[in-house]
Design a protein around this motif. Structure first.
Motif, PDB file in Angstrom:
ATOM      1  N   THR A 152       0.823  -1.206   0.000  1.00 51.62           N
ATOM      2  CA  THR A 152       0.000   0.000   0.000  1.00 51.62           C
ATOM      3  C   THR A 152       0.860   1.260   0.000  1.00 51.62           C
ATOM      4  O   THR A 152       0.601   2.204  -0.753  1.00 51.62           O
ATOM      5  N   MET A 153       1.888   1.273   0.841  1.00 53.07           N
ATOM      6  CA  MET A 153       2.782   2.428   0.905  1.00 53.07           C
ATOM      7  C   MET A 153       3.487   2.646  -0.429  1.00 53.07           C
ATOM      8  O   MET A 153       3.646   3.787  -0.886  1.00 53.07           O
ATOM      9  N   ALA A 154       3.899   1.556  -1.061  1.00 56.03           N
ATOM     10  CA  ALA A 154       4.573   1.655  -2.355  1.00 56.03           C
ATOM     11  C   ALA A 154       3.629   2.207  -3.420  1.00 56.03           C
ATOM     12  O   ALA A 154       4.029   3.019  -4.266  1.00 56.03           O
ATOM     13  N   ALA A 155       2.370   1.778  -3.367  1.00 56.12           N
ATOM     14  CA  ALA A 155       1.381   2.257  -4.339  1.00 56.12           C
ATOM     15  C   ALA A 155       1.132   3.751  -4.161  1.00 56.12           C
ATOM     16  O   ALA A 155       1.068   4.506  -5.140  1.00 56.12           O
ATOM     17  N   CYS A 156       1.001   4.192  -2.910  1.00 56.92           N
ATOM     18  CA  CYS A 156       0.791   5.621  -2.636  1.00 56.92           C
ATOM     19  C   CYS A 156       1.997   6.445  -3.075  1.00 56.92           C
ATOM     20  O   CYS A 156       1.856   7.520  -3.676  1.00 56.92           O
ATOM     21  N   LYS A 157       3.188   5.935  -2.779  1.00 53.33           N
ATOM     22  CA  LYS A 157       4.413   6.637  -3.173  1.00 53.33           C
ATOM     23  C   LYS A 157       4.493   6.766  -4.685  1.00 53.33           C
ATOM     24  O   LYS A 157       4.845   7.828  -5.220  1.00 53.33           O
ATOM     25  N   SER A 158       4.142   5.690  -5.380  1.00 57.11           N
ATOM     26  CA  SER A 158       4.179   5.695  -6.839  1.00 57.11           C
ATOM     27  C   SER A 158       3.238   6.744  -7.418  1.00 57.11           C
ATOM     28  O   SER A 158       3.597   7.478  -8.351  1.00 57.11           O
ATOM     29  N   LYS A 159       2.037   6.842  -6.853  1.00 61.51           N
ATOM     30  CA  LYS A 159       1.057   7.806  -7.364  1.00 61.51           C
ATOM     31  C   LYS A 159       1.471   9.238  -7.041  1.00 61.51           C
ATOM     32  O   LYS A 159       1.273  10.151  -7.852  1.00 61.51           O
ATOM     33  N   ASN A 160       2.052   9.441  -5.862  1.00 57.73           N
ATOM     34  CA  ASN A 160       2.532  10.788  -5.516  1.00 57.73           C
ATOM     35  C   ASN A 160       3.675  11.216  -6.436  1.00 57.73           C
ATOM     36  O   ASN A 160       3.752  12.379  -6.850  1.00 57.73           O
ATOM     37  N   GLU A 161       4.550  10.280  -6.751  1.00 54.65           N
ATOM     38  CA  GLU A 161       5.651  10.586  -7.665  1.00 54.65           C
ATOM     39  C   GLU A 161       5.119  10.873  -9.066  1.00 54.65           C
ATOM     40  O   GLU A 161       5.627  11.752  -9.767  1.00 54.65           O
ATOM     41  N   TRP A 162       4.087  10.134  -9.446  1.00 57.27           N
ATOM     42  CA  TRP A 162       3.462  10.389 -10.746  1.00 57.27           C
ATOM     43  C   TRP A 162       2.888  11.802 -10.782  1.00 57.27           C
ATOM     44  O   TRP A 162       3.064  12.530 -11.762  1.00 57.27           O
ATOM     45  N   LEU A 163       2.210  12.198  -9.709  1.00 51.09           N
ATOM     46  CA  LEU A 163       1.643  13.546  -9.629  1.00 51.09           C
ATOM     47  C   LEU A 163       2.730  14.613  -9.723  1.00 51.09           C
ATOM     48  O   LEU A 163       2.557  15.642 -10.378  1.00 51.09           O
ATOM     49  N   GLU A 164       3.834  14.350  -9.075  1.00 55.78           N
ATOM     50  CA  GLU A 164       4.906  15.345  -9.003  1.00 55.78           C
ATOM     51  C   GLU A 164       5.673  15.486 -10.310  1.00 55.78           C
ATOM     52  O   GLU A 164       6.069  16.597 -10.691  1.00 55.78           O
ATOM     53  N   HIS A 165       5.860  14.378 -11.016  1.00 51.12           N
ATOM     54  CA  HIS A 165       6.783  14.401 -12.151  1.00 51.12           C
ATOM     55  C   HIS A 165       6.130  14.330 -13.535  1.00 51.12           C
ATOM     56  O   HIS A 165       6.786  14.625 -14.530  1.00 51.12           O
ATOM     57  N   THR A 166       4.871  13.945 -13.604  1.00 50.64           N
ATOM     58  CA  THR A 166       4.230  13.816 -14.911  1.00 50.64           C
ATOM     59  C   THR A 166       3.933  15.196 -15.496  1.00 50.64           C
ATOM     60  O   THR A 166       3.308  16.034 -14.845  1.00 50.64           O
ATOM     61  N   LYS A 167       4.377  15.404 -16.718  1.00 51.76           N
ATOM     62  CA  LYS A 167       4.156  16.689 -17.373  1.00 51.76           C
ATOM     63  C   LYS A 167       2.865  16.655 -18.189  1.00 51.76           C
ATOM     64  O   LYS A 167       2.605  15.709 -18.919  1.00 51.76           O
ATOM     65  N   ASN A 168       2.075  17.691 -18.010  1.00 51.30           N
ATOM     66  CA  ASN A 168       0.834  17.870 -18.772  1.00 51.30           C
ATOM     67  C   ASN A 168      -0.115  16.672 -18.718  1.00 51.30           C
ATOM     68  O   ASN A 168      -0.588  16.197 -19.763  1.00 51.30           O
ATOM     69  N   PRO A 169      -0.417  16.166 -17.525  1.00 51.31           N
ATOM     70  CA  PRO A 169      -1.379  15.057 -17.441  1.00 51.31           C
ATOM     71  C   PRO A 169      -2.774  15.532 -17.835  1.00 51.31           C
ATOM     72  O   PRO A 169      -3.130  16.698 -17.629  1.00 51.31           O
ATOM     73  N   THR A 170      -3.549  14.636 -18.397  1.00 48.29           N
ATOM     74  CA  THR A 170      -4.914  14.964 -18.802  1.00 48.29           C
ATOM     75  C   THR A 170      -5.901  14.542 -17.718  1.00 48.29           C
ATOM     76  O   THR A 170      -5.542  13.833 -16.771  1.00 48.29           O
TER      77      THR A 170
END
Length: 205
Positions: A152-170
């Protein structure tokens, strides 16, 4: 006039004028932010909020500055208000969010942005919910083993990193990320339920 506004706020001899400006409302309950939102004066709005004007102030019919900006098609203003903490989910007396107002007045770009902002918010809220659930030791002590907690912690970390680093998400990207996290959590919750049911059966026998 932005410069005049800054001078007023920075003048220590005029505290009553500042308070009056920020708290005054018209007969419909609109504070000073509303006309600035209609006119698209983003810098003025930032200054007003900085000195205490409520970004989530509501009129007598439940309209917020965000509703107002949506109705007038002020896209940059919507972005400013969301950045300053406006409640995307606030509803007026007809139970309409700013998104519905933008749709009603055919402000397509505004509606698209508000849908995007809400999808982003929903993902953040769900990540926070999941993280809080597994870190609440009083509720979960003895119910969540180390493997499930780490997953669960890994999944949350992954999504937070996605939010932080993904450029121009739709908008679709945010929705998909939330669905992925929900699927992971559904699997874990199912395993927890199975373990719990198994434990109950063992204790009964």
């Amino acid at each position: 006039d932005l410069q005049a506004l800054k001078l007023l706020f920075e003048d220590p001899s005029e505290p009553e004028k500042v308070t009056h400006l920020l708290l005054k409302k018209d007969f419909m309950g609109r504070n000073v932010l509303f006309p600035a939102c209609i006119l698209g004066r983003c810098e003025v709005v930032k200054e007003l909020i900085k000195y205490g004007a409520s970004v989530n102030s509501l009129t007598s019919r439940g309209y917020s500055p965000l509703h107002c900006a949506a109705a007038w098609g002020q896209l940059d203003m919507l972005k400013t208000l969301v950045e300053m903490g406006a409640d995307i989910k606030a509803c007026n007396f007809c139970n309409e969010k700013a998104y519905e107002i933008a749709i009603r007045y055919n402000k397509t770009e505004c509606a698209d942005f508000l849908a995007w902002a809400e999808a982003k918010l929903e993902l953040k809220i769900y990540i926070s919910f999941v993280h809080q659930s597994i870190t609440d030791l009083e509720k979960l002590q003895g119910k969540l083993n180390k493997e499930y907690k780490n997953q669960t912690m890994a999944a949350c970390k992954s999504k937070n990193e996605w939010l932080e680093h993904t450029k121009n998400p739709t908008t679709h990207d945010f929705v998909e990320q939330k669905l992925q996290l929900e699927a992971i959590m559904q699997t874990i919750f199912s395993k927890l339920k199975t373990s719990s049911d198994s434990g109950k059966s063992t204790s009964k026998s």
